[in-house]
Design a protein around this motif. Sequence first.
Motif, PDB file in Angstrom:
ATOM      1  N   ARG A 174       0.828  -1.202   0.000  1.00 33.30           N
ATOM      2  CA  ARG A 174       0.000   0.000   0.000  1.00 33.30           C
ATOM      3  C   ARG A 174       0.870   1.262   0.000  1.00 33.30           C
ATOM      4  NH1 ARG A 174      -5.131  -0.031   1.824  1.00 33.30           N
ATOM      5  NH2 ARG A 174      -4.689  -1.916   3.060  1.00 33.30           N
ATOM      6  N   ALA A 175       1.930   1.260   0.822  1.00 34.52           N
ATOM      7  CA  ALA A 175       2.801   2.431   0.907  1.00 34.52           C
ATOM      8  C   ALA A 175       3.514   2.682  -0.415  1.00 34.52           C
ATOM      9  CB  ALA A 175       3.827   2.234   2.026  1.00 34.52           C
ATOM     10  N   ILE A 176       3.936   1.623  -1.097  1.00 30.29           N
ATOM     11  CA  ILE A 176       4.624   1.776  -2.384  1.00 30.29           C
ATOM     12  C   ILE A 176       3.664   2.333  -3.433  1.00 30.29           C
ATOM     13  CG2 ILE A 176       5.738   0.526  -4.272  1.00 30.29           C
ATOM     14  CD1 ILE A 176       6.751  -1.473  -2.124  1.00 30.29           C
ATOM     15  N   ILE A 177       2.465   1.796  -3.488  1.00 26.45           N
ATOM     16  CA  ILE A 177       1.483   2.246  -4.482  1.00 26.45           C
ATOM     17  C   ILE A 177       1.057   3.690  -4.208  1.00 26.45           C
ATOM     18  CG2 ILE A 177      -0.899   1.888  -5.258  1.00 26.45           C
ATOM     19  CD1 ILE A 177      -0.311  -1.152  -5.025  1.00 26.45           C
TER      20      ILE A 177
ATOM     21  N   GLN B  97       2.896   5.971  -2.759  1.00 29.48           N
ATOM     22  CA  GLN B  97       4.028   6.828  -3.125  1.00 29.48           C
ATOM     23  C   GLN B  97       4.093   7.005  -4.635  1.00 29.48           C
ATOM     24  OE1 GLN B  97       6.965   8.428  -0.985  1.00 29.48           O
ATOM     25  NE2 GLN B  97       6.085   9.443  -2.771  1.00 29.48           N
ATOM     26  N   ALA B  98       3.870   5.931  -5.355  1.00 29.79           N
ATOM     27  CA  ALA B  98       3.912   6.016  -6.816  1.00 29.79           C
ATOM     28  C   ALA B  98       2.864   7.000  -7.339  1.00 29.79           C
ATOM     29  CB  ALA B  98       3.704   4.633  -7.422  1.00 29.79           C
ATOM     30  N   PHE B  99       1.631   6.853  -6.901  1.00 28.25           N
ATOM     31  CA  PHE B  99       0.573   7.736  -7.387  1.00 28.25           C
ATOM     32  C   PHE B  99       0.802   9.172  -6.936  1.00 28.25           C
ATOM     33  CE2 PHE B  99      -4.042   9.150  -7.310  1.00 28.25           C
ATOM     34  CZ  PHE B  99      -4.100   9.352  -8.680  1.00 28.25           C
ATOM     35  N   ASP B 100       1.295   9.362  -5.716  1.00 28.64           N
ATOM     36  CA  ASP B 100       1.583  10.709  -5.224  1.00 28.64           C
ATOM     37  C   ASP B 100       2.654  11.410  -6.068  1.00 28.64           C
ATOM     38  OD1 ASP B 100      -0.273  10.660  -3.201  1.00 28.64           O
ATOM     39  OD2 ASP B 100       1.157  10.105  -1.628  1.00 28.64           O
ATOM     40  N   LEU B 101       3.490  10.642  -6.756  1.00 28.23           N
ATOM     41  CA  LEU B 101       4.525  11.214  -7.630  1.00 28.23           C
ATOM     42  C   LEU B 101       4.070  11.300  -9.086  1.00 28.23           C
ATOM     43  CD1 LEU B 101       7.682   9.473  -6.137  1.00 28.23           C
ATOM     44  CD2 LEU B 101       7.082  11.895  -5.978  1.00 28.23           C
TER      45      LEU B 101
ATOM     46  N   SER C 207      10.654  -2.444  -3.656  1.00 24.65           N
ATOM     47  CA  SER C 207      10.402  -3.171  -2.419  1.00 24.65           C
ATOM     48  C   SER C 207      10.148  -2.210  -1.257  1.00 24.65           C
ATOM     49  CB  SER C 207      11.584  -4.083  -2.085  1.00 24.65           C
ATOM     50  OG  SER C 207      12.779  -3.336  -1.951  1.00 24.65           O
ATOM     51  N   ARG C 208      10.311  -0.906  -1.525  1.00 26.04           N
ATOM     52  CA  ARG C 208      10.008   0.106  -0.510  1.00 26.04           C
ATOM     53  C   ARG C 208       9.749   1.437  -1.205  1.00 26.04           C
ATOM     54  NH1 ARG C 208      15.500  -0.796  -0.501  1.00 26.04           N
ATOM     55  NH2 ARG C 208      16.815   1.079  -0.595  1.00 26.04           N
ATOM     56  N   PRO C 209       9.000   2.340  -0.573  1.00 16.67           N
ATOM     57  CA  PRO C 209       8.629   3.598  -1.232  1.00 16.67           C
ATOM     58  C   PRO C 209       9.823   4.443  -1.651  1.00 16.67           C
ATOM     59  CG  PRO C 209       7.250   3.222   0.688  1.00 16.67           C
ATOM     60  CD  PRO C 209       8.311   2.173   0.727  1.00 16.67           C
ATOM     61  N   GLU C 210      10.907   4.410  -0.902  1.00 13.22           N
ATOM     62  CA  GLU C 210      12.072   5.254  -1.216  1.00 13.22           C
ATOM     63  C   GLU C 210      12.642   4.935  -2.591  1.00 13.22           C
ATOM     64  OE1 GLU C 210      11.273   5.048   3.022  1.00 13.22           O
ATOM     65  OE2 GLU C 210      11.719   3.450   1.560  1.00 13.22           O
ATOM     66  N   GLN C 211      12.549   3.694  -3.015  1.00 12.16           N
ATOM     67  CA  GLN C 211      13.046   3.331  -4.336  1.00 12.16           C
ATOM     68  C   GLN C 211      12.236   4.017  -5.433  1.00 12.16           C
ATOM     69  OE1 GLN C 211      12.753  -0.947  -3.964  1.00 12.16           O
ATOM     70  NE2 GLN C 211      14.955  -1.143  -3.599  1.00 12.16           N
ATOM     71  N   VAL C 212      10.942   4.143  -5.216  1.00  8.74           N
ATOM     72  CA  VAL C 212      10.103   4.845  -6.194  1.00  8.74           C
ATOM     73  C   VAL C 212      10.532   6.304  -6.304  1.00  8.74           C
ATOM     74  CG1 VAL C 212       7.752   5.481  -6.828  1.00  8.74           C
ATOM     75  CG2 VAL C 212       8.179   3.278  -5.698  1.00  8.74           C
ATOM     76  N   VAL C 213      10.742   6.947  -5.161  1.00  9.33           N
ATOM     77  CA  VAL C 213      11.175   8.347  -5.146  1.00  9.33           C
ATOM     78  C   VAL C 213      12.479   8.509  -5.910  1.00  9.33           C
ATOM     79  CG1 VAL C 213      11.915  10.255  -3.682  1.00  9.33           C
ATOM     80  CG2 VAL C 213      10.007   8.803  -2.956  1.00  9.33           C
ATOM     81  N   ASN C 214      13.445   7.650  -5.636  1.00  9.69           N
ATOM     82  CA  ASN C 214      14.747   7.755  -6.290  1.00  9.69           C
ATOM     83  C   ASN C 214      14.648   7.521  -7.787  1.00  9.69           C
ATOM     84  OD1 ASN C 214      16.043   8.280  -3.874  1.00  9.69           O
ATOM     85  ND2 ASN C 214      16.505   6.136  -3.455  1.00  9.69           N
TER      86      ASN C 214
END
Length: 338
Positions: free
Chosen positions: A45-48, A50-54, A298-305
């Motif tokens: 849920r946190a990864i998804i 984060q993705a949509f928020d970006l 595997s974690r939200p920070e990877q999406v941000v990066n």
Amino acid sequence: MYQANRTRYDEMVYNRVGNSGLKLSAIGLGLWNNFGSVDPLERQRAIIHQAFDLGITYFDLANNYGPVPGSAEANFGRILASDLRPYRDELVIASKAGYLMWPGPYGNWGSRKSLIASADQSLRRTGLDYFDIFYSHRADPETDPEETATALDQLVRSGKTLYVGLSNYSGEQVRAMSAIFKDLHTPFIIDQPRYNLLNRQIETDVLPVLTDERKAAVSFSSLCQGLLTDKYLHGIPANSRAEKGTIPFLHPAQVEQTLNTVKALNAVAADRGQSLAQMALAWNLRQPAIASVLIGASRPEQVVNNVQALQHLNFTSTELRRIDDILAAQPAIDWQAK
């Protein structure tokens, strides 16, 4: 109650898919790994979120993603129902059929029976009324391409998908299917091939066909299962997927075969002010036919990066020559190594 970031569209890049009216976020989230029944739902849920928020609007599924097969679709459906339902019309949700999903002769490949049954199952698991894109996940050597094409066309005409796509098809197979779709007036708009710095086969095979046919691609394995990140720059970490051999296409031998190349590419990325992963994603997107590149996380920070790759998409001719020289010196890679 989840509320999406109000500025989610400010920085994301959206690319048109061939000559269709659809645009995809330049970065898409693939749910092949880390979204199955063995993975914590709250982390998914946190990864998804984060993705949509970006600004990532393209979410890529398949019937057999897990483990267990089907669980990625079911988990995404839970998150959609609880958090993302108000945003359904802002999302492009895709799924696929063609790899083994259930026992017996109908749970695999590309027959009409298999594709339509699989699409119905996927819709039930996700709780969706329709997919935005539904793909044939691989060409079926024992089924007439026209049967596969007409099955996908039927999914469109019955309201189960808006567009259709192909994945893991050769350039010749894409061209043949495109001709059938053209006769049927099926909205075939996209192909999904493997493509990255270490695997460039589609440059002389699939991409020229897509350009001729005015279609687009969304690339998977964009970071070569983690090889094109800083994870393996100093060898194989303990408990990594390469060390465990838990991901197809990535084993210790491949890490060893590419280590010098990856280190040299990392130096180019550092000179550009990017991480290796960011440069690898930008390098894929330099291709005009590629509308989106898939990332896993595997974690939200990877999406941000990874999304930060969009801050520096342009390459100089010197950078491209330097990359080509590095890749030319790479010995042939045994992608079947165990």
